[in-house]
Design a protein around this motif. Sequence first.
Motif, PDB file in Angstrom:
ATOM      1  N   CYS A  69      29.536  33.195  44.149  1.00 60.33           N
ATOM      2  CA  CYS A  69      30.572  33.803  43.391  1.00 60.33           C
ATOM      3  C   CYS A  69      32.011  34.262  43.795  1.00 60.33           C
ATOM      4  O   CYS A  69      32.472  35.161  43.596  1.00 60.33           O
ATOM      5  CB  CYS A  69      30.012  35.073  42.937  1.00 60.33           C
ATOM      6  N   VAL A  70      32.195  32.957  44.485  1.00 60.08           N
ATOM      7  CA  VAL A  70      33.733  33.078  44.988  1.00 60.08           C
ATOM      8  C   VAL A  70      34.658  33.304  44.073  1.00 60.08           C
ATOM      9  O   VAL A  70      35.953  33.766  43.864  1.00 60.08           O
ATOM     10  CB  VAL A  70      34.042  32.014  46.070  1.00 60.08           C
ATOM     11  N   HIS A  71      34.633  32.216  42.862  1.00 58.39           N
ATOM     12  CA  HIS A  71      35.607  31.741  41.853  1.00 58.39           C
ATOM     13  C   HIS A  71      35.075  32.326  40.557  1.00 58.39           C
ATOM     14  O   HIS A  71      35.736  31.772  39.330  1.00 58.39           O
ATOM     15  CB  HIS A  71      35.900  30.311  42.010  1.00 58.39           C
ATOM     16  N   SER A  72      34.285  33.386  40.265  1.00 59.49           N
ATOM     17  CA  SER A  72      33.883  33.922  39.103  1.00 59.49           C
ATOM     18  C   SER A  72      35.207  34.315  38.285  1.00 59.49           C
ATOM     19  O   SER A  72      35.603  35.147  38.796  1.00 59.49           O
ATOM     20  CB  SER A  72      32.730  34.874  39.321  1.00 59.49           C
ATOM     21  N   GLY A  73      35.127  34.071  36.838  1.00 56.51           N
ATOM     22  CA  GLY A  73      36.194  34.552  35.911  1.00 56.51           C
ATOM     23  C   GLY A  73      35.536  35.979  35.401  1.00 56.51           C
ATOM     24  O   GLY A  73      34.422  36.289  35.706  1.00 56.51           O
TER      25      GLY A  73
ATOM     26  N   ALA B 133      34.989  25.847  53.480  1.00 54.58           N
ATOM     27  CA  ALA B 133      36.275  25.929  52.645  1.00 54.58           C
ATOM     28  C   ALA B 133      36.236  26.152  51.325  1.00 54.58           C
ATOM     29  O   ALA B 133      36.859  25.768  50.573  1.00 54.58           O
ATOM     30  CB  ALA B 133      37.224  24.694  53.119  1.00 54.58           C
ATOM     31  N   SER B 134      35.072  26.857  50.870  1.00 52.12           N
ATOM     32  CA  SER B 134      35.030  27.352  49.524  1.00 52.12           C
ATOM     33  C   SER B 134      35.974  28.413  49.085  1.00 52.12           C
ATOM     34  O   SER B 134      36.478  28.391  47.738  1.00 52.12           O
ATOM     35  CB  SER B 134      33.630  28.001  49.281  1.00 52.12           C
ATOM     36  N   GLY B 135      36.470  29.326  49.859  1.00 53.08           N
ATOM     37  CA  GLY B 135      37.423  30.246  49.294  1.00 53.08           C
ATOM     38  C   GLY B 135      36.924  31.677  49.876  1.00 53.08           C
ATOM     39  O   GLY B 135      35.982  31.888  50.768  1.00 53.08           O
ATOM     40  N   ILE B 136      37.535  32.802  49.278  1.00 59.02           N
ATOM     41  CA  ILE B 136      37.048  33.999  49.823  1.00 59.02           C
ATOM     42  C   ILE B 136      36.696  34.916  48.492  1.00 59.02           C
ATOM     43  O   ILE B 136      37.611  35.154  47.694  1.00 59.02           O
ATOM     44  CB  ILE B 136      38.281  34.944  50.569  1.00 59.02           C
ATOM     45  N   ALA B 137      35.472  35.403  48.269  1.00 60.25           N
ATOM     46  CA  ALA B 137      35.030  36.237  47.273  1.00 60.25           C
ATOM     47  C   ALA B 137      35.800  37.480  47.032  1.00 60.25           C
ATOM     48  O   ALA B 137      35.963  38.089  48.038  1.00 60.25           O
ATOM     49  CB  ALA B 137      33.523  36.183  47.302  1.00 60.25           C
ATOM     50  N   PRO B 138      35.781  37.859  45.693  1.00 59.58           N
ATOM     51  CA  PRO B 138      36.842  39.037  45.545  1.00 59.58           C
ATOM     52  C   PRO B 138      35.795  40.388  45.603  1.00 59.58           C
ATOM     53  O   PRO B 138      35.201  40.973  44.557  1.00 59.58           O
ATOM     54  CB  PRO B 138      37.130  39.025  43.970  1.00 59.58           C
ATOM     55  N   VAL B 139      35.262  40.640  47.070  1.00 58.87           N
ATOM     56  CA  VAL B 139      34.362  41.815  47.030  1.00 58.87           C
ATOM     57  C   VAL B 139      34.789  43.108  46.883  1.00 58.87           C
ATOM     58  O   VAL B 139      33.941  43.845  46.155  1.00 58.87           O
ATOM     59  CB  VAL B 139      33.733  41.634  48.694  1.00 58.87           C
ATOM     60  N   ARG B 140      36.126  43.437  46.958  1.00 64.35           N
ATOM     61  CA  ARG B 140      36.335  44.766  46.623  1.00 64.35           C
ATOM     62  C   ARG B 140      36.208  44.903  45.065  1.00 64.35           C
ATOM     63  O   ARG B 140      35.812  45.942  44.460  1.00 64.35           O
ATOM     64  CB  ARG B 140      38.028  44.890  47.296  1.00 64.35           C
TER      65      ARG B 140
ATOM     66  N   CYS C 108      37.189  38.308  56.040  1.00 63.55           N
ATOM     67  CA  CYS C 108      37.585  37.630  55.229  1.00 63.55           C
ATOM     68  C   CYS C 108      38.307  38.648  54.167  1.00 63.55           C
ATOM     69  O   CYS C 108      39.084  38.287  53.654  1.00 63.55           O
ATOM     70  CB  CYS C 108      36.208  37.236  54.406  1.00 63.55           C
ATOM     71  N   SER C 109      37.604  39.919  54.005  1.00 67.36           N
ATOM     72  CA  SER C 109      38.190  40.862  53.018  1.00 67.36           C
ATOM     73  C   SER C 109      39.712  41.023  53.352  1.00 67.36           C
ATOM     74  O   SER C 109      40.630  41.298  52.585  1.00 67.36           O
ATOM     75  CB  SER C 109      37.408  41.946  52.869  1.00 67.36           C
ATOM     76  N   LYS C 110      40.059  41.171  54.648  1.00 63.18           N
ATOM     77  CA  LYS C 110      41.246  41.347  55.206  1.00 63.18           C
ATOM     78  C   LYS C 110      42.251  40.196  55.132  1.00 63.18           C
ATOM     79  O   LYS C 110      43.285  40.594  54.719  1.00 63.18           O
ATOM     80  CB  LYS C 110      41.361  41.681  56.709  1.00 63.18           C
ATOM     81  N   LEU C 111      41.847  39.025  55.190  1.00 61.88           N
ATOM     82  CA  LEU C 111      42.821  37.835  54.862  1.00 61.88           C
ATOM     83  C   LEU C 111      42.818  37.815  53.418  1.00 61.88           C
ATOM     84  O   LEU C 111      44.154  37.403  52.937  1.00 61.88           O
ATOM     85  CB  LEU C 111      42.079  36.517  55.217  1.00 61.88           C
ATOM     86  N   ARG C 112      42.038  38.163  52.419  1.00 60.70           N
ATOM     87  CA  ARG C 112      42.229  37.963  51.207  1.00 60.70           C
ATOM     88  C   ARG C 112      43.356  39.080  50.708  1.00 60.70           C
ATOM     89  O   ARG C 112      44.097  38.806  49.841  1.00 60.70           O
ATOM     90  CB  ARG C 112      40.958  38.405  50.348  1.00 60.70           C
TER      91      ARG C 112
END
Length: 424
Positions: A266-270, A295-302, A335-339
């Motif tokens: 769920c990295v790029h879920s709209g 290299a999929s991305g960083i999921a919007p965990v927050r 990862c959350s820090k980089l995002r």
Amino acid sequence: MNQQNFIIKGNIIYSKNKTELEIKEQACLICESGKCAGVYESLPEQYQNLPCMDYQDCLIIPGMTDLHVHAPQYSYRGLGMDMELIDWLNAHAFPEESKFADLEYAEKAYRIFVNDLVKSTTTRACIFGTLHKDATLLLMKLLEDAGMHAYVGKVNMDRNSPDILREESAEEASKITEQWILEAECFENVRQILTPRFIPSCSDELMREISRLQKKYELPMQSHLSENLGEIAWVQELCPESKFYGDAYDQFELFGGDCPTIMAHCVHSGEEEVELMKENNVFVAHCPQSNTNIASGIAPVRMYLEKDLKMGLGSDVAGGANLSIMRAMTDAIQCSKLRWRMYDQSQAPLKFEEAFYLATKGGGEFFGKVGSFEEGYEFDAVVLNDENLPHPQEISTKERLERIAYLGDDRNVLHKYIAGKSVK
Ligand code: GUN
Ligand code: FE
């Protein structure tokens, strides 16, 4: 210690809620018939006669849940980390998984996987096998014999993969999957979970059959969702009628609701996809190391935490090279820090407490009352010894846990209990 009722004593840490830890030093955790019956700093009269295992200065934490891991990929973890998802599947995952047609090979590989899983902080896991029925049953047996509790899926895939790793037809796949469901009934703590690999691997006919089996046997399901941008575009081509990727599962009633569901990544879920996950109680398996390696991305965990989605952590071996959920915690924080730094300053990075919650109670919820020491929770406990990580200064119990997460490994796992049984 394999009695029904007993006590373990040490420095106890578990989540009070999503953002705070409950820490009780030199406290007793009571096990009654496989369940937690309380944490006490001074032992009530009624428990005075129970056998007590005193772990002295060790830390005691709830068992961790790996919400997403591919057992057959354990053999090549750490290799081929220079590709993106679809190329990586074709170059590495599919050729390796095809070897599990050979039961002798499967046994060798799965023994290594199960041995290492037992050594880790993981007490529960949601596991992908391969499409092979017998190898998947063998994996289930090894897990059951080792005392692990798990959901395991025979993978379904009938399109877009090489001949060596593709089910003959939807009809044949359905027949073999149903045989697998029935044969796997013999296990007590290792349960079946329907496992369509992902939409690109499964024809509409196969998805219809999986949906039929889901209803007939009332099974949960696990799959992949919105991991990689190329994959998402491919799903739109394959299912032009779907509104978004998750909708392609939902059309077959395989997206939460009456079908308990885990979706990895769920990295790029709209927005619409996230709303539907929330409405249907779909669990997100956040797999930060895999999302970095391929290299999929960083999921919007927050954002998922703010919306109160169901969520836990996954190693996603071999997208992730590391089976440790302690490591998944620190990867999730990093990862959350980089995002936050690179992409969205309104989305604060994860705190250690939040990552610990995801590793324990967040993912554990898929198994019911798992991942906490609150009363009535399954007695899944991990005893951690950090003597091999010396330090000159005084540090707090929480800091000791933090250091184990960042610096430690399986050597720090002294002992492990699952549902009140000693497994390590
Ligand atoms: N999507 C479909 N199959 C896989 C897999 O094996 N690993 C990952 N990370 N994503 C997938
Ligand atoms: Fe995966």
